[in-house]
Design a protein around this motif. Structure first.
Motif, PDB file in Angstrom:
ATOM      1  N   PHE A   5       0.981  -1.291   0.126  1.00 29.99           N
ATOM      2  CA  PHE A   5       0.063   0.101  -0.010  1.00 29.99           C
ATOM      3  C   PHE A   5       0.860   1.311  -0.004  1.00 29.99           C
ATOM      4  O   PHE A   5       1.838   1.360   0.973  1.00 29.99           O
ATOM      5  CB  PHE A   5      -0.942   0.049   1.173  1.00 29.99           C
ATOM      6  CG  PHE A   5      -1.766  -1.178   1.119  1.00 29.99           C
ATOM      7  CD1 PHE A   5      -3.268  -1.157   0.442  1.00 29.99           C
ATOM      8  CD2 PHE A   5      -1.452  -2.430   1.728  1.00 29.99           C
ATOM      9  CE1 PHE A   5      -4.025  -2.181   0.406  1.00 29.99           C
ATOM     10  CE2 PHE A   5      -2.387  -3.357   1.669  1.00 29.99           C
ATOM     11  CZ  PHE A   5      -3.747  -3.218   0.997  1.00 29.99           C
ATOM     12  N   ILE A   6       0.730   2.030  -0.886  1.00 29.82           N
ATOM     13  CA  ILE A   6       1.627   3.264  -1.208  1.00 29.82           C
ATOM     14  C   ILE A   6       0.709   4.751  -0.987  1.00 29.82           C
ATOM     15  O   ILE A   6      -0.522   4.827  -1.574  1.00 29.82           O
ATOM     16  CB  ILE A   6       2.325   3.178  -2.239  1.00 29.82           C
ATOM     17  CG1 ILE A   6       2.966   2.010  -2.577  1.00 29.82           C
ATOM     18  CG2 ILE A   6       3.060   4.368  -2.651  1.00 29.82           C
ATOM     19  CD1 ILE A   6       3.847   1.928  -3.854  1.00 29.82           C
ATOM     20  N   LYS A   7       1.040   5.237  -0.141  1.00 30.54           N
ATOM     21  CA  LYS A   7       0.459   6.688   0.419  1.00 30.54           C
ATOM     22  C   LYS A   7       0.813   7.892  -0.838  1.00 30.54           C
ATOM     23  O   LYS A   7       1.815   7.891  -1.310  1.00 30.54           O
ATOM     24  CB  LYS A   7       0.952   7.048   1.495  1.00 30.54           C
ATOM     25  CG  LYS A   7       0.449   8.405   2.024  1.00 30.54           C
ATOM     26  CD  LYS A   7       0.694   8.613   3.677  1.00 30.54           C
ATOM     27  CE  LYS A   7       0.022   9.805   4.142  1.00 30.54           C
ATOM     28  NZ  LYS A   7       0.443   9.962   5.682  1.00 30.54           N
ATOM     29  N   LYS A  67      -4.399   0.954   9.905  1.00 31.40           N
ATOM     30  CA  LYS A  67      -5.305   2.078  10.070  1.00 31.40           C
ATOM     31  C   LYS A  67      -4.763   3.030   8.927  1.00 31.40           C
ATOM     32  O   LYS A  67      -5.657   3.392   8.230  1.00 31.40           O
ATOM     33  CB  LYS A  67      -5.124   2.628  11.330  1.00 31.40           C
ATOM     34  CG  LYS A  67      -5.809   1.876  12.365  1.00 31.40           C
ATOM     35  CD  LYS A  67      -5.918   2.716  13.777  1.00 31.40           C
ATOM     36  CE  LYS A  67      -6.782   1.902  14.921  1.00 31.40           C
ATOM     37  NZ  LYS A  67      -6.722   2.571  15.905  1.00 31.40           N
ATOM     38  N   SER A  68      -3.286   3.266   8.677  1.00 31.09           N
ATOM     39  CA  SER A  68      -3.083   4.363   7.763  1.00 31.09           C
ATOM     40  C   SER A  68      -3.598   3.708   6.296  1.00 31.09           C
ATOM     41  O   SER A  68      -3.785   4.260   5.434  1.00 31.09           O
ATOM     42  CB  SER A  68      -1.556   4.204   7.764  1.00 31.09           C
ATOM     43  OG  SER A  68      -1.076   4.903   8.893  1.00 31.09           O
ATOM     44  N   GLU A 114     -10.891  10.275  13.362  1.00 29.42           N
ATOM     45  CA  GLU A 114      -9.623  10.212  14.549  1.00 29.42           C
ATOM     46  C   GLU A 114      -8.255  10.590  13.928  1.00 29.42           C
ATOM     47  O   GLU A 114      -7.559  11.405  14.567  1.00 29.42           O
ATOM     48  CB  GLU A 114      -9.868   8.881  15.182  1.00 29.42           C
ATOM     49  CG  GLU A 114      -8.623   8.514  16.233  1.00 29.42           C
ATOM     50  CD  GLU A 114      -8.669   7.089  16.472  1.00 29.42           C
ATOM     51  OE1 GLU A 114      -7.522   6.568  16.321  1.00 29.42           O
ATOM     52  OE2 GLU A 114      -9.792   6.529  16.609  1.00 29.42           O
ATOM     53  N   VAL A 115      -8.041   9.932  12.729  1.00 25.28           N
ATOM     54  CA  VAL A 115      -6.433  10.181  12.250  1.00 25.28           C
ATOM     55  C   VAL A 115      -6.450  11.389  11.458  1.00 25.28           C
ATOM     56  O   VAL A 115      -5.422  11.998  11.372  1.00 25.28           O
ATOM     57  CB  VAL A 115      -6.272   8.752  11.277  1.00 25.28           C
ATOM     58  CG1 VAL A 115      -5.135   9.034  10.490  1.00 25.28           C
ATOM     59  CG2 VAL A 115      -6.250   7.581  12.094  1.00 25.28           C
ATOM     60  N   GLU A 116      -7.502  11.899  10.623  1.00 27.82           N
ATOM     61  CA  GLU A 116      -7.214  12.929   9.644  1.00 27.82           C
ATOM     62  C   GLU A 116      -7.613  14.157  10.128  1.00 27.82           C
ATOM     63  O   GLU A 116      -7.604  15.295   9.663  1.00 27.82           O
ATOM     64  CB  GLU A 116      -8.257  12.744   8.284  1.00 27.82           C
ATOM     65  CG  GLU A 116      -7.660  11.289   7.465  1.00 27.82           C
ATOM     66  CD  GLU A 116      -6.207  11.869   7.023  1.00 27.82           C
ATOM     67  OE1 GLU A 116      -6.120  13.030   6.578  1.00 27.82           O
ATOM     68  OE2 GLU A 116      -5.344  11.012   7.183  1.00 27.82           O
TER      69      GLU A 116
END
Length: 187
Positions: A5-7, A67-68, A114-116
């Motif tokens: 998985f690549i951001k 999660k990411s 929560e994350v963003e």
């Protein structure tokens, strides 16, 4: 087979750049799409490190935590819906995300917030407004056609949402002819 998985892969050019770097490093790529690369075999820690070294300067990075990965998948689905699927946004966003990611929408929504630090809905609206800006700058479609293409219920609703997000009306934005668009990966 294994999936990386690549951001920050947000467009077809991103796919091309990542594919090119993978080819240079000798990876056997079976499939590549926004945010995901399917490889024939699991890369060694050294291969992963080498890949990181070439991807990070280009604005990409391998995502290792669950999660990411989910957050990045949510973003990629929304970007694909808004920027690559003309007028296919008719279905319910929560239903699309749940069915594609196999998670309850409440879980996805809470995790994203929560994350963003923003909601999925606000992120979706921000993407739609960036698409509206793009279409306004191109000056090929009327506001009515843009509203239809992005599945707004009316031109008035699009205009109100545009003004709420940008502080400008679509016609004023078009008049100033200043490209106030943001890169998709910075939203």
């Amino acid at each position: 087979m294994t999936t990386l998985f690549i951001k920050n892969m947000v467009c077809n050019r991103c796919i091309m750049v990542v594919q090119n770097e993978l080819d240079k490093l000798g990876f056997d790529v079976k499939n590549i799409k926004l945010g995901e690369v399917m490889l024939a075999k699991e890369p060694t820690p050294e291969e992963k490190s080498n890949l990181d070294k070439v991807l990070i300067p280009l604005g990409f990075e391998i995502i290792d935590d669950k999660k990411s990965r989910i957050i990045e998948q949510i973003k990629n689905i929304i970007i694909d819906l808004v920027h690559h699927q003309d007028n296919d946004i008719k279905t319910n966003l929560s239903g699309v995300l749940s069915s594609k990611l196999y998670y309850d929408y409440n879980y996805l929504s809470n995790l994203f917030s929560e994350v963003e630090g923003t909601t999925i809905e606000k992120y979706f609206i921000a993407q739609k407004i960036e698409k509206v800006k793009e279409l306004l700058v191109y000056d090929e479609l009327s506001l009515s056609e843009i509203a239809f293409r992005l599945n707004y219920s009316s031109v008035a609703y699009l205009s109100n949402q545009f003004k709420k997000v940008t502080g400008l009306t679509p016609s004023h934005f078009k008049q100033i002819k200043v490209d106030k668009r943001k890169p998709l990966d910075s939203l």
